[in-house]
Design an enzyme around this catalytic site. Structure first.
Site, PDB file in Angstrom:
ATOM      1  N   GLY A   1      43.136  37.002  44.202  1.00 49.50           N
ATOM      2  CA  GLY A   1      43.395  38.359  44.707  1.00 49.50           C
ATOM      3  C   GLY A   1      43.531  39.338  43.546  1.00 49.50           C
ATOM      4  O   GLY A   1      42.997  40.459  43.590  1.00 49.50           O
ATOM      5  N   HIS A   2      44.249  38.916  42.506  1.00 56.50           N
ATOM      6  CA  HIS A   2      44.383  39.784  41.329  1.00 56.50           C
ATOM      7  C   HIS A   2      43.034  39.955  40.622  1.00 56.50           C
ATOM      8  O   HIS A   2      42.731  41.038  40.114  1.00 56.50           O
ATOM      9  CB  HIS A   2      45.395  39.195  40.343  1.00 56.50           C
ATOM     10  CG  HIS A   2      46.786  39.077  40.887  1.00 56.50           C
ATOM     11  ND1 HIS A   2      47.357  37.874  41.226  1.00 56.50           N
ATOM     12  CD2 HIS A   2      47.708  40.027  41.172  1.00 56.50           C
ATOM     13  CE1 HIS A   2      48.583  38.084  41.666  1.00 56.50           C
ATOM     14  NE2 HIS A   2      48.819  39.384  41.651  1.00 56.50           N
TER      15      HIS A   2
ATOM     16  N   MET B   1      52.876  41.090  39.271  1.00 60.16           N
ATOM     17  CA  MET B   1      54.079  40.353  38.854  1.00 60.16           C
ATOM     18  C   MET B   1      53.657  39.035  38.217  1.00 60.16           C
ATOM     19  O   MET B   1      54.439  38.081  38.164  1.00 60.16           O
ATOM     20  CB  MET B   1      54.995  40.117  40.048  1.00 60.16           C
ATOM     21  CG  MET B   1      55.512  41.421  40.652  1.00 60.16           C
ATOM     22  SD  MET B   1      57.088  41.255  41.480  1.00 60.16           S
ATOM     23  CE  MET B   1      56.681  40.065  42.736  1.00 60.16           C
ATOM     24  N   GLY B   2      52.419  38.961  37.755  1.00 61.44           N
ATOM     25  CA  GLY B   2      51.940  37.721  37.141  1.00 61.44           C
ATOM     26  C   GLY B   2      51.619  36.675  38.192  1.00 61.44           C
ATOM     27  O   GLY B   2      51.383  37.019  39.352  1.00 61.44           O
TER      28      GLY B   2
HETATM   29  O1  PAF Z   1      52.398  43.643  44.582  1.00 63.78           O
HETATM   30  C1  PAF Z   1      53.048  43.336  43.565  1.00 63.78           C
HETATM   31  O2  PAF Z   1      52.712  42.424  42.818  1.00 63.78           O
HETATM   32  C2  PAF Z   1      54.334  44.104  43.236  1.00 63.78           C
HETATM   33  O3  PAF Z   1      54.998  44.477  44.388  1.00 63.78           O
HETATM   34  C3  PAF Z   1      54.085  45.291  42.322  1.00 63.78           C
HETATM   35  C4  PAF Z   1      53.203  46.337  42.966  1.00 63.78           C
HETATM   36  C5  PAF Z   1      53.476  44.833  41.013  1.00 63.78           C
HETATM   37  C6  PAF Z   1      55.418  45.981  41.982  1.00 63.78           C
HETATM   38  O4  PAF Z   1      56.297  45.101  41.348  1.00 63.78           O
END
Ligand code: PAF
Length: 284
Positions: free
Chosen positions: A36-37, A30-31
């Site tokens: 973590g990302h 979700m940006g």
């Molecule tokens: O974990 C997230 O960021 C959100 O729940 C996801 C998996 C992108 C779904 O909107």
């Protein structure tokens, strides 16, 4: 790196990649990207020929009183970060592109969606399951990467992937923590400096539980109590829940045997709600 806004174009690129027999790794987000990302993207890069990330703040997974409007959005900064880690495509649709006129189909994973986060945030997992289904259907990745901080989300996604027959393997990546132990989350940005410092109590409480388990404690209620006591001793923390459940079914347990057990917590610091967890008896 190419940024794609249209579902049709994303699907057509994905089809071409499949024809070329490329292994596609997909990182849905979700940006408001953080360490973590980055860990998800790095793992995707390691395991796939082509990495696709999505950025979509999904209104359907926010409750009426939640922070959808305020959720941090910065496509330029996020895209720069994804380019730095060699992402090939960013799928960044707007709301109408995902939920077009007359949209009325939802995905609901029964049994795993009602407890824990689902109890505190009614409708949340219906929103997650619906958007993940749309994203997987558009990208059809070989691999999709999710963080283990959102343990219940992982369970819901694995179930829907299996039940709906997606040919996607769900890869779960360990939680990335700040130096204090606080799990990285986009919502940490809302914490004051003091709250951010004190929020490390969540990690310390889970660590206490792990130590007690290692020392032989097998009573689930006692493990939960250890976590609660430690967090409750922090005046800025307000516990939403502490749960010790089966990692498989998310049902409460009494005695911890040799099966995986999830110790899950949700705690508020001011207006910010944080989640974290620990898995005991992790199999791999
Ligand atoms: O974990 C997230 O960021 C959100 O729940 C996801 C998996 C992108 C779904 O909107």
């Amino acid at each position: 790196m190419e940024i794609i806004n249209r579902k049709q174009r994303m699907a057509s690129i994905a089809r071409k990649l499949r024809r070329e027999s490329k292994t596609v790794g997909f990182v849905p987000t979700m940006g408001a990207l953080h360490g973590g990302h980055v860990a998800l993207v790095k793992e995707a890069r390691r395991m796939s020929d082509i990495v696709i990330a999505s950025i979509f703040v999904n209104p359907a997974q926010f409750g009426a009183n939640e922070d959808f409007e305020l959720y941090p959005r910065d496509l330029t900064a996020d895209a720069a970060m994804l380019a730095e880690y060699d992402v090939d495509y960013v799928f960044a649709p707007d709301t109408e592109e995902i939920y077009g006129p007359g949209f009325s189909t939802h995905v609901y994973v029964e049994g795993l969606s009602e407890t824990l986060e689902g109890a505190s945030r009614p409708g949340h997992f219906r929103g997650v399951a619906t958007v993940v289904t749309i994203l997987l259907n558009t990208v059809r990745p070989d691999l999709a990467f999710f963080g283990s901080k959102d343990a219940q989300q992982v369970g819901v996604v694995k179930r829907l992937v299996q039940d709906l027959g997606f040919e996607t393997e769900v890869v779960v990546v360990p939680t990335v923590r700040e130096e204090s132990g606080l799990a990285m989350s986009s919502r940490n940005a809302y914490l004051s400096e003091e709250e951010r410092e004190k929020a490390s109590v969540i990690y310390l409480a889970l660590r206490d539980a792990k130590i007690a388990f290692k020392e032989g404690q097998r009573n689930a209620a006692k493990i939960a109590q250890i976590v609660e006591d430690r967090i409750a001793a922090e005046p800025l923390a307000r516990i939403d829940y502490v749960a010790v459940v089966s990692n498989d079914t998310l049902e409460p347990i009494d005695k911890i045997d040799d099966k995986e057990v999830l110790v899950a917590v949700a705690v508020r610091f001011g207006k910010v709600r944080l989640i974290d967890n620990l898995v005991l008896n992790r199999k791999q």
